[in-house]
Design an enzyme around this catalytic site. Structure first.
Site, PDB file in Angstrom:
ATOM      1  N   THR A  48       0.880  -1.151  -0.198  1.00 55.36           N
ATOM      2  CA  THR A  48      -0.038  -0.035  -0.024  1.00 55.36           C
ATOM      3  C   THR A  48       0.765   1.280  -0.200  1.00 55.36           C
ATOM      4  OG1 THR A  48      -1.372  -1.175   1.421  1.00 55.36           O
ATOM      5  CG2 THR A  48      -1.749   1.122   1.297  1.00 55.36           C
ATOM      6  N   THR A  49       1.955   1.277   0.681  1.00 56.59           N
ATOM      7  CA  THR A  49       2.737   2.424   0.954  1.00 56.59           C
ATOM      8  C   THR A  49       3.423   2.582  -0.249  1.00 56.59           C
ATOM      9  OG1 THR A  49       3.012   1.989   3.271  1.00 56.59           O
ATOM     10  CG2 THR A  49       4.662   3.318   2.341  1.00 56.59           C
ATOM     11  N   LYS A 165       0.378 -10.051   8.656  1.00 58.94           N
ATOM     12  CA  LYS A 165       0.384  -8.418   8.990  1.00 58.94           C
ATOM     13  C   LYS A 165      -0.710  -8.032   9.475  1.00 58.94           C
ATOM     14  CE  LYS A 165       1.378  -3.959   7.011  1.00 58.94           C
ATOM     15  NZ  LYS A 165       1.582  -3.248   5.783  1.00 58.94           N
ATOM     16  N   ILE A 207       5.829  -4.345  10.236  1.00 62.19           N
ATOM     17  CA  ILE A 207       5.879  -4.089   9.071  1.00 62.19           C
ATOM     18  C   ILE A 207       5.692  -2.531   8.850  1.00 62.19           C
ATOM     19  CG2 ILE A 207       5.190  -4.285   6.441  1.00 62.19           C
ATOM     20  CD1 ILE A 207       4.818  -7.317   7.009  1.00 62.19           C
TER      21      ILE A 207
END
Length: 296
Positions: A48-49, A165, A207
């Protein structure tokens, strides 16, 4: 590289862009070198980042290949291969495996969601096809659907599942799946403001978005906890909260990319629908960065 014993700080790496929107590989190289110099335990591009939702498959593969080659086996590389289309997630997973990544991050089927069996098959299709460890990604705030506790239990028994995660923000949910943690199943915090709380339940680390700007500190926090120095980890977690909150003052990864740009690591370029921060939020980010000693 075997990542079954992975722990500590895994950076959810941003993807830098040129002003024209193309991937800035020179800046990506600087970001990777910055992380390696700080001792980050693993790199996770294309999550996503990493703004992978706006990138083509060809760009995704180019980034994965570049990161693998630049890292050159010094730390693990885990690529985000998630999609809401199971066939696409499978194709991306197999492609990244061929490129030499050490693991994969698999997300729930956002937007179309699915029922219990559909979500299970979404993950199992990839798990059955690949030969490298995979991390399940639970982030219902972004996807609109969660991995149920029952499905986590079912998937945790698969040989290719490394762990999860956990980014729901729910301690209750984390507690419900914590009994699964052991030699063959790990939990990683997906929320930078909850790393120590989840490690108290048995998580192996984080993460992290935060690690893009303070990689050495995030690693210090996780390794302090792993070494038994809970008070040191707690102090770092609490002292970092003002910056962490600023990094999520607008939708991720807008603030963290702005922060990296302020540090001279990249340019603050985005692909729509993401765009530059609002003025008030940016001023708040700068103030928090000054407080953390990251900018003058």
């Amino acid at each position: 590289m075997d990542i079954r014993n992975l722990e500590g700080s895994i950076v959810a790496l941003i993807t830098p862009f040129h002003e024209d929107g193309s991937v800035d590989f020179d800046a990506l190289g600087r970001l990777i070198d910055f992380q390696l110099a700080a001792g980050t335990d693993a790199l996770l591009p294309l999550g996503t980042t990493g703004e992978s939702s706006t990138m083509t498959h060809e760009e995704d593969e180019a980034v994965a290949s570049f990161v693998v080659e630049r890292v050159a086996g010094r730390v693990p590389v885990i690529a985000g291969s998630g999609s809401n289309d199971t066939r696409t997630m499978l194709e991306k997973s197999l492609a990244y495996q061929r490129l030499g990544v050490d693991g994969l991050l698999l997300i729930t089927p956002y937007y179309n969601k699915a029922n219990e069996e559909g979500i299970y098959r979404h993950f199992a299709t990839v798990l059955d096809a690949v030969d490298i460890p995979c991390i399940l990604y639970n982030v219902p705030g972004r996807t609109g659907c969660s991995i149920s506790v029952a499905n986590v239990e079912r998937l945790s028994r698969h040989d290719n599942v490394l762990g999860i995660k956990e980014a729901s923000g729910s301690i209750s949910y984390a507690t419900d799946i914590a009994h699964l943690i052991g030699p063959t199943f790990k939990m990683f915090s997906g929320n930078d403001d909850m790393v120590v709380p989840l490690m108290s339940l048995g998580a192996s680390g984080v993460i992290s978005v935060w690690a893009n700007v303070q990689p050495a500190l995030v690693r210090e926090m996780t390794h302090a906890y792993l070494a038994g120095d809970v008070e040191r980890a707690r102090r770092i977690q609490l002292s970092g909260l003002p910056l962490v909150r600023a990094l999520f003052s607008e939708v991720n990864p807008i603030p963290v990319k702005e922060a990296c740009a302020l540090m001279g690591l990249c340019e603050p370029n985005f692909r729509l629908p993401l765009c530059r921060m609002g003025a008030a939020a940016r001023e708040g980010l700068i103030a928090s960065m000054k407080g953390a000693g990251l900018v003058d």
